[in-house]
Design a protein around this motif. Structure first.
Motif, PDB file in Angstrom:
ATOM      1  N   HIS A   1      11.398   2.020   7.607  1.00  7.94           N
ATOM      2  CA  HIS A   1      11.098   0.620   7.288  1.00  7.94           C
ATOM      3  C   HIS A   1      10.656   0.487   5.828  1.00  7.94           C
ATOM      4  CE1 HIS A   1       9.496  -3.417   7.114  1.00  7.94           C
ATOM      5  NE2 HIS A   1       8.385  -2.897   6.607  1.00  7.94           N
ATOM      6  N   VAL A   2       9.699   1.301   5.412  1.00  4.07           N
ATOM      7  CA  VAL A   2       9.126   1.142   4.067  1.00  4.07           C
ATOM      8  C   VAL A   2      10.192   1.364   2.986  1.00  4.07           C
ATOM      9  CG1 VAL A   2       7.482   2.116   2.410  1.00  4.07           C
ATOM     10  CG2 VAL A   2       6.771   1.683   4.779  1.00  4.07           C
ATOM     11  N   VAL A   3      11.007   2.400   3.161  1.00  2.52           N
ATOM     12  CA  VAL A   3      12.004   2.707   2.129  1.00  2.52           C
ATOM     13  C   VAL A   3      13.105   1.636   2.104  1.00  2.52           C
ATOM     14  CG1 VAL A   3      13.749   4.396   1.407  1.00  2.52           C
ATOM     15  CG2 VAL A   3      11.504   5.174   2.181  1.00  2.52           C
ATOM     16  N   SER A   4      13.555   1.191   3.279  1.00  4.66           N
ATOM     17  CA  SER A   4      14.625   0.179   3.274  1.00  4.66           C
ATOM     18  C   SER A   4      14.075  -1.190   2.872  1.00  4.66           C
ATOM     19  CB  SER A   4      15.352   0.128   4.617  1.00  4.66           C
ATOM     20  OG  SER A   4      14.416  -0.063   5.651  1.00  4.66           O
ATOM     21  N   GLU A   5      12.845  -1.492   3.262  1.00  2.72           N
ATOM     22  CA  GLU A   5      12.247  -2.778   2.887  1.00  2.72           C
ATOM     23  C   GLU A   5      12.038  -2.854   1.367  1.00  2.72           C
ATOM     24  OE1 GLU A   5      11.831  -5.390   4.721  1.00  2.72           O
ATOM     25  OE2 GLU A   5      10.154  -6.573   3.997  1.00  2.72           O
TER      26      GLU A   5
ATOM     27  N   TYR B   1       0.828  -1.220   0.000  1.00  3.74           N
ATOM     28  CA  TYR B   1       0.000   0.000   0.000  1.00  3.74           C
ATOM     29  C   TYR B   1       0.858   1.264   0.000  1.00  3.74           C
ATOM     30  CZ  TYR B   1       0.755  -0.787   5.019  1.00  3.74           C
ATOM     31  OH  TYR B   1       1.316  -1.035   6.249  1.00  3.74           O
ATOM     32  N   ASN B   2       2.191   1.075  -0.029  1.00  2.00           N
ATOM     33  CA  ASN B   2       3.092   2.215  -0.171  1.00  2.00           C
ATOM     34  C   ASN B   2       3.722   2.261  -1.559  1.00  2.00           C
ATOM     35  OD1 ASN B   2       3.092   3.609   2.440  1.00  2.00           O
ATOM     36  ND2 ASN B   2       3.708   1.614   3.233  1.00  2.00           N
ATOM     37  N   GLY B   3       3.204   1.460  -2.475  1.00  2.48           N
ATOM     38  CA  GLY B   3       3.692   1.482  -3.860  1.00  2.48           C
ATOM     39  C   GLY B   3       5.025   0.786  -4.049  1.00  2.48           C
ATOM     40  N   GLY B   4       5.360  -0.143  -3.185  1.00  2.14           N
ATOM     41  CA  GLY B   4       6.637  -0.861  -3.290  1.00  2.14           C
ATOM     42  C   GLY B   4       6.464  -2.276  -3.812  1.00  2.14           C
ATOM     43  N   PRO B   5       7.544  -3.075  -3.799  1.00  3.58           N
ATOM     44  CA  PRO B   5       7.478  -4.455  -4.297  1.00  3.58           C
ATOM     45  C   PRO B   5       7.106  -5.453  -3.199  1.00  3.58           C
ATOM     46  CG  PRO B   5       9.737  -3.882  -3.773  1.00  3.58           C
ATOM     47  CD  PRO B   5       8.911  -2.668  -3.405  1.00  3.58           C
ATOM     48  N   VAL B   6       6.488  -6.549  -3.597  1.00  6.40           N
ATOM     49  CA  VAL B   6       6.240  -7.680  -2.696  1.00  6.40           C
ATOM     50  C   VAL B   6       6.701  -8.947  -3.406  1.00  6.40           C
ATOM     51  CG1 VAL B   6       4.304  -6.640  -1.448  1.00  6.40           C
ATOM     52  CG2 VAL B   6       3.854  -7.883  -3.565  1.00  6.40           C
ATOM     53  N   LEU B   7       6.964  -9.992  -2.624  1.00  7.92           N
ATOM     54  CA  LEU B   7       7.461 -11.241  -3.220  1.00  7.92           C
ATOM     55  C   LEU B   7       6.769 -12.442  -2.566  1.00  7.92           C
ATOM     56  CD1 LEU B   7       9.629 -12.284  -5.257  1.00  7.92           C
ATOM     57  CD2 LEU B   7      11.228 -12.400  -3.349  1.00  7.92           C
ATOM     58  N   PRO B   8       5.483 -12.605  -2.817  1.00  6.43           N
ATOM     59  CA  PRO B   8       4.746 -13.705  -2.176  1.00  6.43           C
ATOM     60  C   PRO B   8       4.733 -14.990  -3.000  1.00  6.43           C
ATOM     61  CG  PRO B   8       3.228 -12.234  -3.281  1.00  6.43           C
ATOM     62  CD  PRO B   8       4.612 -11.716  -3.577  1.00  6.43           C
ATOM     63  N   ILE B   9       4.363 -16.093  -2.345  1.00  3.17           N
ATOM     64  CA  ILE B   9       4.041 -17.334  -3.051  1.00  3.17           C
ATOM     65  C   ILE B   9       2.638 -17.776  -2.625  1.00  3.17           C
ATOM     66  CG2 ILE B   9       6.441 -18.111  -3.269  1.00  3.17           C
ATOM     67  CD1 ILE B   9       6.051 -19.989  -0.981  1.00  3.17           C
TER      68      ILE B   9
ATOM     69  N   LEU C   1       6.389  13.447  -4.844  1.00  4.67           N
ATOM     70  CA  LEU C   1       6.259  12.143  -4.187  1.00  4.67           C
ATOM     71  C   LEU C   1       4.794  11.700  -4.109  1.00  4.67           C
ATOM     72  CD1 LEU C   1       8.130  10.067  -2.637  1.00  4.67           C
ATOM     73  CD2 LEU C   1       7.230  11.087  -0.548  1.00  4.67           C
ATOM     74  N   VAL C   2       4.516  10.527  -4.649  1.00  7.14           N
ATOM     75  CA  VAL C   2       3.157   9.975  -4.579  1.00  7.14           C
ATOM     76  C   VAL C   2       3.144   8.798  -3.598  1.00  7.14           C
ATOM     77  CG1 VAL C   2       1.316   8.856  -5.895  1.00  7.14           C
ATOM     78  CG2 VAL C   2       2.672  10.669  -6.954  1.00  7.14           C
ATOM     79  N   TRP C   3       4.134   7.919  -3.725  1.00 10.41           N
ATOM     80  CA  TRP C   3       4.212   6.721  -2.892  1.00 10.41           C
ATOM     81  C   TRP C   3       5.393   6.843  -1.931  1.00 10.41           C
ATOM     82  CZ3 TRP C   3       0.328   3.357  -3.572  1.00 10.41           C
ATOM     83  CH2 TRP C   3      -0.293   3.273  -4.817  1.00 10.41           C
ATOM     84  N   LEU C   4       5.183   6.419  -0.715  1.00 13.65           N
ATOM     85  CA  LEU C   4       6.275   6.440   0.257  1.00 13.65           C
ATOM     86  C   LEU C   4       7.458   5.592  -0.227  1.00 13.65           C
ATOM     87  CD1 LEU C   4       7.315   7.379   2.959  1.00 13.65           C
ATOM     88  CD2 LEU C   4       5.960   5.590   4.064  1.00 13.65           C
TER      89      LEU C   4
END
Ligand code: GLA
Length: 378
Positions: A264-268, A36-44, A236-239
């Motif tokens: 957290h969000v930026v480093s994650e 929800y911050n416009g970043g990547p996820v890596l689920p299975i 800036l739109v997404w954190l």
């Protein structure tokens, strides 16, 4: 296992269902609270699934949803356009409303749904996304996977009111056997990455309920952070788009707790992208180290861990596991542990540590990257 839902439909409504579909729960490997911050996820997608069997309602019963599940035997009956039922059936009503908006379901359509699932509820494995995606797939089998994910996401986000991101519904709809999905939640770019590593799932038994609480609060904090950071970076739109090399500037601009949440969000975000590259290159050891780092960031900065999760991760590390972290929203639920194929020590070591700390055992199982939603034969 579509049978239980199909049988339940037959027993409850006295007729066979017209269609059925199933959808999986998920574990997220890395990229937590980034969606929800416009970043990547890596689920299975995991092997546990929810099946929805559907059929038409009684003629003349306009706009009625009747829903039953093996978990809660009572039939829920609502006018789905006008009222949102309490609890699990709200997700199905939300799906119907979204399918109506897409003109797939008529406004006065009556539907009967029977649900069966082996995705544990409240364990951080996305039982709610599995339910919404399975219902959407059963009701609208010709929609594309991304459309199904969108319908299920809006059902949960707009109708039920959980301010989740798009990760859970996306992996449940797009999951592929033996693959993890790198999903960039701002550009919506999806990349399937082979995943054959050995992964343990440890259920701490501590349940969380996302419809109230933590997730909504964190999301509001992230939005607040973006508002403040816009003073420095108006575009800036997404954190998650804040440049990682500008972390010192971000720290100066924000006070606690927003500072910790944003760091957290930026480093994650950087960590998850790097992790995806490592996975693609088969560098499991380095990949595993990032899982530990991610857990530490969730615990210390995002404050979404729990004592039980920390116990599991610490025990995994002491036993020499490649990596471990909480998975999903946190505040309880499950942890994942990455181990080598020959590892025999880690699971018993976690079990011992958990029993010592809490006087009960934590179920441990192996996770296999499994297929996303599909229709089921009746
Ligand atoms: C929950 C939400 C997801 C995601 C995770 C945290 O599972 O439903 O969209 O935000 O938390 O990564």
């Amino acid at each position: 296992m579509p049978r239980p839902a199909i049988d339940l439909f037959h027993e409850t409504f006295g007729a066979p269902p017209r269609a059925a579909a199933s959808a999986p729960g998920r574990v997220n490997l890395i990229g937590e609270h980034t969606d929800y911050n416009g970043g990547p996820v890596l689920p299975i997608a995991i092997a546990q699934r929810t099946t929805a069997a559907i059929g038409p309602g009684v003629a003349g019963d306009a706009g009625v949803l009747e829903a039953v599940s093996t978990r809660y035997q009572k039939v829920v009956r609502v006018k789905w356009q006008e009222e949102l039922p309490q609890g699990w059936a709200a997700y199905i009503a939300g799906v119907l409303r979204e399918l109506w908006a897409l003109e797939v379901v008529p406004p006065n359509g009556s539907v009967r749904v029977a649900v069966a699932s082996d995705v544990p509820v409240g364990a951080g494995l996305s039982s709610s996304a599995a339910l919404a995606v399975a219902a959407a797939k059963a009701l609208a089998p010709s929609l594309r996977p991304r459309q199904i994910a969108g319908v299920a996401f809006r059902a949960e986000h707009d109708h039920v009111g959980v301010r989740c991101g798009v990760m859970d519904q996306t992996i449940s709809a797009l999951g592929k056997r033996d693959h993890a999905l790198l999903f960039e939640c701002a550009s919506l770019e999806a990349t399937q990455i082979p995943f054959g590593a050995r992964l343990l799932l440890v259920d701490t038994g501590k349940r969380h309920d996302l419809s109230g609480g933590g997730l909504n609060e964190r999301r509001a904090e992230c939005e607040d952070a973006v508002k403040r950071l816009k003073v420095d970076l108006p575009e800036l739109v997404w954190l998650a788009s804040w440049p990682a090399e500008w972390l010192p500037r971000l720290k100066r601009a924000l006070r606690e707790p927003l500072r910790s949440r944003a760091v957290h969000v930026v480093s994650e975000t950087a960590r998850a992208r790097f992790a995806a590259q490592l996975l693609q290159q088969g560098k499991l050891k380095q990949f595993g180290r990032l899982l530990y780092e991610s857990h530490e960031s969730c615990r210390r900065l995002y404050d979404c861990s729990s004592a039980e999760l920390d116990t599991v991760v610490a025990a995994a590390k002491r036993a020499g596991a490649l990596g471990a972290r909480l998975t999903g929203a946190g505040w309880g639920g499950a942890a994942i542990v990455l181990v080598s194929k020959s590892d025999k020590k880690t699971a018993p070591a976690i079990q011992r540590a958990f029993e010592r700390a809490y006087g009960r055992s934590a179920p441990i199982s192996e996770v296999k990257a499994s297929a996303g939603a599909h229709t089921e034969r009746l």
